[in-house]
Each structure stands twice: as structure tokens, then as C-alpha cells.
Design an enzyme around this catalytic site. Structure first.
Site, PDB file in Angstrom:
ATOM      1  CE  LYS A  13      -3.742  -2.328   2.942  1.00 23.79           C
ATOM      2  NZ  LYS A  13      -4.515  -1.967   3.772  1.00 23.79           N
ATOM      3  CE1 TYR A  53      -8.700  -2.969   0.613  1.00 22.31           C
ATOM      4  CE2 TYR A  53      -8.680  -0.990  -0.518  1.00 22.31           C
ATOM      5  CZ  TYR A  53      -8.187  -1.947   0.060  1.00 22.31           C
ATOM      6  OH  TYR A  53      -6.619  -1.987   0.488  1.00 22.31           O
ATOM      7  CG  ASN A 116      -2.787  -2.734   7.173  1.00 26.50           C
ATOM      8  OD1 ASN A 116      -2.895  -2.203   6.067  1.00 26.50           O
ATOM      9  ND2 ASN A 116      -3.854  -3.293   7.655  1.00 26.50           N
ATOM     10  CG  HIS A 119      -4.916  -6.239   0.220  1.00 26.79           C
ATOM     11  ND1 HIS A 119      -6.156  -6.398   0.888  1.00 26.79           N
ATOM     12  CD2 HIS A 119      -5.088  -7.113  -0.856  1.00 26.79           C
ATOM     13  CE1 HIS A 119      -7.176  -7.292   0.563  1.00 26.79           C
ATOM     14  NE2 HIS A 119      -6.381  -7.510  -0.536  1.00 26.79           N
ATOM     15  CD  GLU A 130      -8.177  -9.229  -2.898  1.00 27.23           C
ATOM     16  OE1 GLU A 130      -9.039  -9.189  -2.039  1.00 27.23           O
ATOM     17  OE2 GLU A 130      -7.182  -9.801  -2.806  1.00 27.23           O
TER      18      GLU A 130
END
Length: 157
Positions: A13, A53, A116, A119, A130
Site C-alpha cells: 500500500k 474492497y 498497515n 494487503h 482481486e
């Protein structure tokens, strides 16, 4: 024997890219014997992120997820290997960095749930969806890894 050609989607990310963690994340997957079969630098659009998402639609953090996800560059990757989805989740660690074990990517580098670093797909169904969001079929390479016989008891490539 499980499919050795199982694929998963891993994204470094925006925060991971900005912090220079791309190489470290790739290293951890390569060290586990997984094969990188697709990689590209992306600037995610809101439309792509809405599809990516979609499981989070309607949750109170959905809009901030879309906003942050489209605010900077990311690295999209497809990894291949025996058990790569389950092992990939283990390599990444818990979504909440407070709960992530030391030695996992999130346990070592993440600072907050919203920052974080990575992904990763959580199931075969999610991985397929995805990967289809971020890659065309012709962008996924098929290649033989030298020394693959040293990675698994039975390696049928």
C-alpha cells in the site's frame, strides 16, 4: 497434493511504498519459496478500489479506505506457489498491527490499522477477484523456477 500454481494478490500500500518497504516485502515472499509472476506500480482509482474492497462497502471506514488507497502509489503483485494464500496471510500478520506477531510484515512495520503497509487475499475467491481487478490475464507470467524441486516434495511445474 494442493495446487502448486495457486495464486494470491499482494499489494504494498501507499504507506509501504512511501517508507521504502517494497524490497523487504518481496524478499519475505521469495525467501518462503514463492514465485513472483506479476508486478506493477499503480495509482489506484476510486473505481478500482471500490471493486477491490467491495466486501467492506457500507462499513464506517469504507470512504477513508478509498481516499487513502487512491492518495499515492502502490505496488500490485501476483505470487504463485503451494499454499501461497494461507502462507501469505501468515507472512503479512494480523490486520491490526497491535495484534500482529513480531516477525510478520505488519508486526514489524505497520503503525495502525489504516497504515498497515500491505494487503493480501484471504481466500481463493478473493484472490481471483482481486487479481482480475489489477491485472490482465496476459500480464501473469508462467515460468519455471530453477531449483523448484528443492522447495516441495512433489513439484509439478
Amino acid at each position: 497434493m494442493a495446487n502448486t500454481r495457486e495464486h494470491t494478490f499482494i499489494m504494498v500500500k501507499h504507506d509501504g511504498v512511501q517508507r521504502g518497504l517494497i524490497g523487504e516485502i518481496i524478499r519475505r515472499f521469495e525467501n518462503r519459496g514463492f514465485k513472483l509472476v506479476a508486478i506493477k506500480s499503480i495509482q489506484a482509482t476510486r473505481a478500482q478500489l471500490e471493486v477491490h474492497y467491495e466486501d467492506h462497502k457500507g462499513k464506517n471506514y469504507f470512504e477513508s479506505l478509498l481516499g487513502y488507497g487512491s492518495s499515492g502509489p502502490a505496488i500490485a503483485m501476483v505470487w504463485e506457489g503451494h499454499g501461497v494464500i494461507t502462507a501469505g496471510r501468515s507472512i503479512l500478520g494480523a490486520t491490526d498491527p497491535i495484534k500482529a506477531q513480531p516477525g510478520t510484515i505488519r508486526g514489524d512495520y505497520a503503525t495502525a490499522i489504516g497504515r498497515n503497509v500491505v494487503h493480501g487475499s484471504d481466500s481463493e475467491k478473493a484472490a481471483k477477484r482481486e487479481i482480475d481487478v489489477w491485472f490482465k490475464p496476459e500480464e501473469i507470467l508462467t515460468w519455471h523456477r530453477a531449483g523448484a524441486q528443492h522447495l516441495h516434495d512433489k513439484y509439478n511445474e
